[in-house]
Design a protein around this motif. Structure first.
Motif, PDB file in Angstrom:
ATOM      1  N   UNK A  54       1.010  -1.617  -0.429  1.00 26.56           N
ATOM      2  CA  UNK A  54      -0.178  -0.205  -0.130  1.00 26.56           C
ATOM      3  C   UNK A  54       0.837   1.152  -0.408  1.00 26.56           C
ATOM      4  N   UNK A  55       2.376   1.464  -0.448  1.00 26.53           N
ATOM      5  CA  UNK A  55       2.806   2.971   0.072  1.00 26.53           C
ATOM      6  C   UNK A  55       2.828   3.208   1.561  1.00 26.53           C
ATOM      7  N   UNK A  56       2.293   2.564   2.712  1.00 26.20           N
ATOM      8  CA  UNK A  56       2.077   3.400   3.755  1.00 26.20           C
ATOM      9  C   UNK A  56       3.730   3.234   4.065  1.00 26.20           C
ATOM     10  N   UNK A  85       1.035   2.093  10.267  1.00 19.80           N
ATOM     11  CA  UNK A  85       0.381   1.092  10.372  1.00 19.80           C
ATOM     12  C   UNK A  85       1.300   1.394  11.774  1.00 19.80           C
ATOM     13  N   UNK A  86       2.519   1.664  12.686  1.00 21.43           N
ATOM     14  CA  UNK A  86       2.625   1.568  13.684  1.00 21.43           C
ATOM     15  C   UNK A  86       1.275   2.417  14.363  1.00 21.43           C
ATOM     16  N   UNK A  87       0.611   3.400  14.043  1.00 22.03           N
ATOM     17  CA  UNK A  87      -0.331   4.092  14.891  1.00 22.03           C
ATOM     18  C   UNK A  87      -1.939   3.647  14.664  1.00 22.03           C
ATOM     19  N   UNK A  88      -1.516   2.514  13.678  1.00 26.37           N
ATOM     20  CA  UNK A  88      -2.651   2.133  13.501  1.00 26.37           C
ATOM     21  C   UNK A  88      -2.959   0.077  14.842  1.00 26.37           C
ATOM     22  N   UNK A 116      -7.216  -8.354   6.524  1.00 30.01           N
ATOM     23  CA  UNK A 116      -6.829  -8.634   5.138  1.00 30.01           C
ATOM     24  C   UNK A 116      -7.185  -7.934   4.408  1.00 30.01           C
ATOM     25  N   UNK A 117      -5.822  -7.254   3.145  1.00 29.31           N
ATOM     26  CA  UNK A 117      -6.551  -7.081   1.914  1.00 29.31           C
ATOM     27  C   UNK A 117      -6.934  -5.579   1.760  1.00 29.31           C
ATOM     28  N   UNK A 118      -6.282  -4.925   3.447  1.00 27.62           N
ATOM     29  CA  UNK A 118      -7.006  -3.728   3.444  1.00 27.62           C
ATOM     30  C   UNK A 118      -6.320  -2.355   2.288  1.00 27.62           C
ATOM     31  N   UNK A 119      -7.353  -1.569   2.025  1.00 31.65           N
ATOM     32  CA  UNK A 119      -6.273  -0.581   1.149  1.00 31.65           C
ATOM     33  C   UNK A 119      -6.680   0.754   1.585  1.00 31.65           C
ATOM     34  N   UNK A 120      -6.870   1.089   2.536  1.00 31.84           N
ATOM     35  CA  UNK A 120      -7.272   2.484   3.300  1.00 31.84           C
ATOM     36  C   UNK A 120      -6.731   2.554   4.881  1.00 31.84           C
ATOM     37  N   UNK A 121      -6.579   3.693   4.830  1.00 28.49           N
ATOM     38  CA  UNK A 121      -6.418   3.860   6.150  1.00 28.49           C
ATOM     39  C   UNK A 121      -7.043   3.525   6.964  1.00 28.49           C
TER      40      UNK A 121
END
Length: 407
Positions: free
Chosen positions: A42-44, A49-52, A95-100
């Motif tokens: 996802x180019x994150x 990801x750490x925030x999630x 699984x497969x998530x694409x948005x923050x």
């Protein structure tokens, strides 16, 4: 170390509770493996990801307080079933998530709520109520060790799922596996009734009075603040240690097995901690654990990084990993008894999860700005010293004679 003589119902609760904790903590410990593939897909950045995952830990802590109160009022089993459903939904959505926003909802809020409903705050009080006070620390050690065994078994399995199915398929399989916790929780309804107090609940204070006593008791808050440090250490390592290793040239399988090895060694550490905590000062056990964590981290940072040093760090950290849980839960039970232990431990655990939020989020934020985790590692060392000082001030005794604090 000998096994106590317990009735069949107690052994049934211990076995089912241990299996529940194996699944709950195995899934949770696997999230560090998904940081890099999810970031690449996802180019994150790792800060996002750490925030999630920081939200996951914060939601876990906040909802654990509510879940503890609901368990004390309506029964642990109902909370466990709802927690398993939320856990499964969170894993599936991730699984497969694409948005923050999807990431924050799935891996963050829903998984955090699921862990709150299936974790230590719900299962350990259930196990503690099944045995006498003499066997309480032993069974708390068993439950804590079970969570670590799940980490050892499931984290490497999750890496295999990633290799075979990709990160999306791996999370979907784990979501289906999470539904198995319902099968483990449902039979407990036969043995555990809502509001049951267990063997050691005779003469416990009412919930309102007990919470009032806790609110005005300094040792309870020192314990809560000290558990902040534990959460900082554990969550940072769980989420960011795999990335730290791959950044330094190690294979992802080594990173997975290092987290699994932490879990395996903590099976021994938790059992020993539970055994010792029933025989010596529990606050001194905690002080030893925190200062030793600091020493082990310093060794990792100053010695040459190699496979041998990584495995040594994983083993030593594992012995100290969840070894804090038996003496921490034991101190809560010593101060206030077991009748409202889920509620009172939930508040202490909120301190742990605030530390987890800080460790996970700070790790990702600092990495994206400096390209390394050095500052966070050294912050963890400093916090080890703070934790030792906090626990030194704890008074390790029952607080029946204290008056509730004024509002």
């Amino acid at each position: 170390m000998t096994f106590p003589r317990l009735p069949a119902s107690a052994w049934f609760i211990i076995a089912a509770g241990s299996c529940l904790l194996m699944l709950a903590f195995g899934f949770r410990a696997s999230f560090g493996l998904f940081v890099q593939p999810m970031s690449a897909a996802n180019d994150w950045g790792r800060d996002l990801i750490g925030l999630a995952l920081a939200i996951q830990n914060l939601a876990w802590g906040l909802i654990a307080v509510l879940a503890g109160g609901l368990a004390d009022r309506f029964g642990n089993v109902r909370v466990l079933v709802v927690g398993a459903l939320l856990y499964a939904a969170g894993l599936w959505i991730t699984g497969g998530v694409q948005t923050p926003w999807g990431l924050h909802m799935g891996a963050g809020l829903l998984v955090g709520a699921g862990i709150a409903g299936t974790g230590f705050g719900i299962v350990l009080p259930l196990m503690a109520k099944a045995v006498s006070e003499d066997d309480r620390q032993w069974v708390l050690g068993v439950g804590t060790a079970a969570g670590s065994m799940g980490q050892f078994l499931i984290v490497p399995l999750a890496q295999q799922f990633i290799d075979w199915l990709g990160w999306t398929g791996a999370l979907h399989v784990m979501g289906l596996m999470a539904l198995g916790m319902i099968a483990l929780a449902m039979p407990l309804a036969r043995w555990v009734k809502p509001g049951s107090a267990g063997v050691s609940a005779t003469g416990e204070d009412s919930m309102a009075r007990t919470i009032g006593l806790a609110r005005g008791h300094l040792s309870y808050w020192l314990l809560t603040l000290g558990f902040f440090v534990c959460g900082f250490h554990l969550a940072f390592i769980t989420v960011h240690f795999p990335g730290y290793l791959t950044d330094n040239g190690f294979d992802p399988d080594v990173a997975a097995w290092s987290i699994g090895l932490i879990g395996l060694c903590n099976v021994v550490g938790a059992m020993v901690s539970g055994y010792i905590s029933g025989r010596v000062s529990m606050k001194r056990v905690l002080m030893f654990i925190y200062i030793t964590r600091g020493v082990v981290t310093v060794a990792l940072l100053v010695l040459p990084l190699s496979l041998a040093s990584v495995l040594t760090f994983s083993c030593l950290t594992g012995f100290l990993w969840l070894a804090t849980v038996p003496p921490t839960t034991g101190l809560v039970a010593t101060m206030f008894g077991t009748r409202y232990m889920a509620t009172l431990y939930g508040v202490v655990f909120l301190g742990h999860q605030l530390g987890s939020f800080t460790g996970v989020w700070l790790g990702g934020w600092i990495y994206e700005r400096t390209g390394n985790y050095d500052a966070v590692w050294w912050a963890g060392v400093a916090l080890s010293l703070v934790a030792v000082a906090l626990h030194a001030g704890i008074r390790e005794r029952r607080v029946d004679n204290l008056a509730p604090a004024a509002v």
